[in-house]
Enzyme design. Structure first.
Site, PDB file in Angstrom:
ATOM      1  N   THR A  85      50.620 -25.105 -31.560  1.00 22.30           N
ATOM      2  CA  THR A  85      51.731 -25.820 -30.939  1.00 22.30           C
ATOM      3  C   THR A  85      51.539 -27.329 -31.028  1.00 22.30           C
ATOM      4  O   THR A  85      52.511 -28.084 -31.068  1.00 22.30           O
ATOM      5  CB  THR A  85      51.884 -25.387 -29.466  1.00 22.30           C
ATOM      6  OG1 THR A  85      51.872 -23.962 -29.396  1.00 22.30           O
ATOM      7  CG2 THR A  85      53.169 -25.913 -28.857  1.00 22.30           C
ATOM      8  N   TYR A 131      40.464 -16.830 -31.532  1.00 21.02           N
ATOM      9  CA  TYR A 131      41.930 -16.808 -31.530  1.00 21.02           C
ATOM     10  C   TYR A 131      42.385 -15.812 -32.577  1.00 21.02           C
ATOM     11  O   TYR A 131      42.226 -16.044 -33.778  1.00 21.02           O
ATOM     12  CB  TYR A 131      42.444 -18.216 -31.816  1.00 21.02           C
ATOM     13  CG  TYR A 131      43.944 -18.395 -31.779  1.00 21.02           C
ATOM     14  CD1 TYR A 131      44.802 -17.420 -31.305  1.00 21.02           C
ATOM     15  CD2 TYR A 131      44.510 -19.593 -32.210  1.00 21.02           C
ATOM     16  CE1 TYR A 131      46.168 -17.610 -31.265  1.00 21.02           C
ATOM     17  CE2 TYR A 131      45.881 -19.806 -32.178  1.00 21.02           C
ATOM     18  CZ  TYR A 131      46.704 -18.806 -31.708  1.00 21.02           C
ATOM     19  OH  TYR A 131      48.071 -18.993 -31.682  1.00 21.02           O
ATOM     20  N   LYS A 142      41.724 -15.397 -27.298  1.00 23.17           N
ATOM     21  CA  LYS A 142      43.165 -15.538 -27.117  1.00 23.17           C
ATOM     22  C   LYS A 142      43.807 -14.511 -28.028  1.00 23.17           C
ATOM     23  O   LYS A 142      43.701 -14.595 -29.252  1.00 23.17           O
ATOM     24  CB  LYS A 142      43.622 -16.951 -27.482  1.00 23.17           C
ATOM     25  CG  LYS A 142      45.140 -17.128 -27.466  1.00 23.17           C
ATOM     26  CD  LYS A 142      45.558 -18.491 -27.992  1.00 23.17           C
ATOM     27  CE  LYS A 142      47.079 -18.604 -28.100  1.00 23.17           C
ATOM     28  NZ  LYS A 142      47.512 -19.894 -28.697  1.00 23.17           N
ATOM     29  N   VAL A 165      47.471 -18.608 -22.792  1.00 19.80           N
ATOM     30  CA  VAL A 165      47.605 -19.887 -23.490  1.00 19.80           C
ATOM     31  C   VAL A 165      49.069 -19.965 -23.895  1.00 19.80           C
ATOM     32  O   VAL A 165      49.522 -19.239 -24.772  1.00 19.80           O
ATOM     33  CB  VAL A 165      46.671 -19.973 -24.706  1.00 19.80           C
ATOM     34  CG1 VAL A 165      46.893 -21.287 -25.451  1.00 19.80           C
ATOM     35  CG2 VAL A 165      45.214 -19.856 -24.259  1.00 19.80           C
TER      36      VAL A 165
END
Length: 294
Positions: free
Chosen positions: A47, A135, A164, A206
């Site tokens: 992001t 991740y 995540k 997250v």
């Protein structure tokens, strides 16, 4: 001890009209997130458009966010790469510049085997002391970190503490948590799946949604942890139409458009990301209005 519990914002990186990092606006965004109850800042992830930053910009943004937060909430720095030496460099520098933890995406494009993933993540972890979250986002990277691999790394590498999870594969996530032995900190990487993931032992999210709704995202988690699962679920369901529009084009195009609609002036994306299609922006605007953001 977990890096954080609750809602961590996957913070956008604001740019000026000419494409430079807008540090004044970045400071304002961090302060707004802290005031809104956000439990952690995740800097320079997907992001945050880390993929189009130079290494110097990437590390300067992490350092600046650490200076602004002043230890009030943890800062988790995105330092993953498909080059192990680059991931090591970014991770070492992020630690030196004040990050409380690291978020390491699986190497993308070259698509390592599970053996290669173990070697990659272990090599990075051996060079830093701060905790690391893996991740897992196969839709972006083209590779899945399998549950057994995640469990093995969390059990055998002292500073790899969790993951995540953005695969959306709840069978795999349940399998992972069955292997956890209490040693895997699990976070949702999908805003539409926070409550289901918390029910499997997750510690939070997250979140992209938190950029525009920090208090509400925090409350989804806080209500769950307080035992009010009905309120947590209601807050989750109320956010679904907005979350859908925040991902109607590739992230972070919609969330930056949303912040600009709110008057936050976070600027444009960097190429190859482009301006949101007008018809999609109208749908986004309608969802934001219905949610009470406009």
């Amino acid at each position: 001890m977990a890096i954080f519990k609750g809602a961590g914002v996957a913070l956008v990186t604001p740019f000026t009209a000419t494409g430079e990092v807008n540090y004044d606006k970045l400071e304002a965004l961090v302060e707004e997130q802290i005031a809104g109850g956000t439990d952690a800042i995740i800097a320079c992830g997907t992001t945050g458009e880390a993929s189009t930053m130079t290494h110097e910009e990437h590390l300067d943004v992490i350092e600046y966010i650490c200076k602004v937060t002043k230890g009030r909430i943890p800062v988790v720095a995105g330092t993953g790469s498909n080059c192990t030496e680059t991931a090591i460099y970014l991770s070492e520098e992020a630690e030196r510049r004040g990050a409380d933890g690291l978020l390491l995406v699986s190497p993308y494009y070259n698509k390592a085997t599970q053996k290669g993933l173990e070697a990659h993540f272990t090599a990075v972890a051996d060079r830093v002391k701060i905790p690391i979250l893996l991740y897992n986002i196969p839709g972006r990277t083209g590779v899945t970190i399998q549950p057994n691999t995640i469990a093995k790394l969390c059990k055998n590498v002292s500073n790899i503490v969790g993951v995540k999870e953005a695969s959306g594969n709840f069978s795999a996530i349940a399998t992972l948590m069955s292997l956890a032995d209490g040693r895997i900190d699990l976070y949702s990487g999908n805003d539409d799946q926070i409550v289901p993931l918390l029910s499997l032992g997750g510690l939070g999210v997250v979140s992209v949604l938190s950029n525009v709704a920090p208090r509400q995202t925090h409350e989804i988690c806080a209500s769950y942890f307080a035992g009010d699962t009905a309120r947590s679920a209601a807050l989750q369901l109320a956010a679904i139409p907005l979350v859908t529009e925040l991902f109607c084009e590739v992230n972070p195009i919609p969330v930056k458009a949303a912040l600009n609609l709110m008057g936050k002036e976070v600027g444009p994306m960097r190429m190859p990301l482009t301006t949101m299609e007008p018809q999609n922006q109208e749908r986004l605007k309608a969802a934001m209005t219905a949610y009470g953001l406009l």
